[in-house]
Design an enzyme around this catalytic site. Structure first.
Site, short mmCIF file in Angstrom:
data_model
loop_
_atom_site.label_atom_id
_atom_site.label_comp_id
_atom_site.label_asym_id
_atom_site.label_seq_id
_atom_site.Cartn_x
_atom_site.Cartn_y
_atom_site.Cartn_z
N TYR A 17 0.86 -1.21 -0.02
CA TYR A 17 -0.04 0.01 0.13
C TYR A 17 0.78 1.41 0.11
O TYR A 17 0.59 2.16 -0.67
CB TYR A 17 -0.86 -0.10 1.23
CG TYR A 17 -1.76 0.88 1.36
CD1 TYR A 17 -3.04 1.08 0.43
CD2 TYR A 17 -1.75 2.02 2.34
CE1 TYR A 17 -3.95 2.03 0.69
CE2 TYR A 17 -2.68 2.99 2.56
CZ TYR A 17 -3.76 3.16 1.75
OH TYR A 17 -4.84 3.90 2.12
N LYS A 56 1.15 4.10 -2.72
CA LYS A 56 0.82 5.56 -2.62
C LYS A 56 1.73 6.50 -2.66
O LYS A 56 1.38 7.66 -2.88
CB LYS A 56 0.21 5.46 -0.90
CG LYS A 56 -1.32 4.70 -0.86
CD LYS A 56 -2.28 5.34 -1.67
CE LYS A 56 -3.60 4.91 -1.31
NZ LYS A 56 -4.74 5.38 -2.32
#
Length: 306
Positions: free
Chosen positions: A164, A168
């Site tokens: 993640y 991101k």
């Protein structure tokens, strides 16, 4: 001053719930025609539902205009069809909010390649594909507002979210380059790093904090970043009604002298290298090279003077 979106067409991905739903509802309330995109999967990306259709019903009941779309943001053909539908129905696409995402949290030691790949594909590749699909439309109409969704996990790191976090931070880098390429066409590209209690984060917040971090409290910052007078090239944190700005900075650094460009010289001058006094916020990657040249010129000037 009242900010409206009359005459604007907006696409919001991952809008079947949480932040995306909140964005879509407020955009429609302020006059935008909204494509509510959501595959309807669980937070790990599995399954499907009619979540987007339910949000469209909410918008219609409130007097707004919206259509539901179930495209997967990782499928280029589905994404292009979604954008084409919006353009044919309403004549253009002015706003894109890349919000769709999944989670597959595990420590890096236990994370499979599929866990890593799937999260990066939805967040980073999905954002790129959706943006690519609207890019030529926005260039042709000389207007576009794009909001990417990053996270504190990407900007600052978070245990158990290597996949993640990588996606991101990649999104933030994508936004910075698109800001440069879109500037002459009035395409403004910003990034939001929201903190909100949604199905993605429901097991993180204690019960007494859920109301404080309601997704509605992120909406003001997000919609400002896609408004007509929006800034560009910003990374904005938002949660619980607090709005923050995040910057990637560069120190002045230290020029290793000729003849002493060694590992030991770096170690000996680490405090000077990391000294934050006089640090800058580069507006493009080229500025790093420029600061290096200035540091070398300063060293050469000092050498000449002595």
């Amino acid at each position: 001053m009242s900010i409206t979106f009359d005459g604007r067409v907006a696409i919001v991905t991952g809008a079947g719930g949480g932040l995306g739903r909140a964005y879509a509802l407020e955009l429609a309330r302020r006059g935008a025609r909204v494509v509510v995109n959501d595959l309807g999967g669980a937070r790990d990306g599995s399954g499907s539902s009619d979540a987007a259709a339910k949000v469209v019903e909410e918008i219609a009941a409130a007097g707004g205009t919206a259509i539901a779309n179930g495209a997967s943001v990782t499928d280029p053909e589905q994404v292009e069809a979604m954008v084409r539908s919006a353009q044919e129905t309403w004549g253009g696409v002015h706003i894109l909010i890349n919000n769709a995402g999944i989670l597959r949290d595990r420590s890096f030691a236990k994370m499979s390649a599929d866990d890593f790949r799937s999260v990066v594909e939805v967040h980073l590749l999905g954002s790129a594909l959706c943006t690519k699909a609207v890019w030529e439309i926005m260039r042709a109409q000389a207007y576009g507002r794009i909001l990417m969704t990053s996270s504190s996990s990407g900007l600052f790191g978070n245990f158990g979210q290597a996949n993640y976090g990588a996606a991101k931070l990649g999104i933030a880098g994508l936004a910075r380059t698109l800001h440069l390429e879109g500037a002459k066409y009035d395409i403004r590209v910003n990034t939001i790093a929201p903190t909100a209690a949604t199905r993605m984060t429901e097991d993180i917040f204690p019960p007494d904090m859920l109301a404080l971090f309601n997704p509605d409290n992120v909406v003001p910052a997000a919609l400002y970043l896609v408004s007509e007078d929006a800034p560009t090239n910003m990374i904005v944190g938002a949660g619980a009604g607090v709005v923050q700005a995040t910057y990637v900075t560069l120190t002045q650094g230290y020029a290793l002298p000729e003849g002493r460009r060694t590992v030991e010289e770096v170690a000996a001058n680490w405090d000077r290298i990391t000294d934050r006094s006089g640090e800058i916020v580069p507006q493009s990657g080229a500025e790093q090279a420029m600061t290096i040249l200035r540091a070398l010129q300063a060293t050469q000037g000092t050498s000449s003077a002595t």
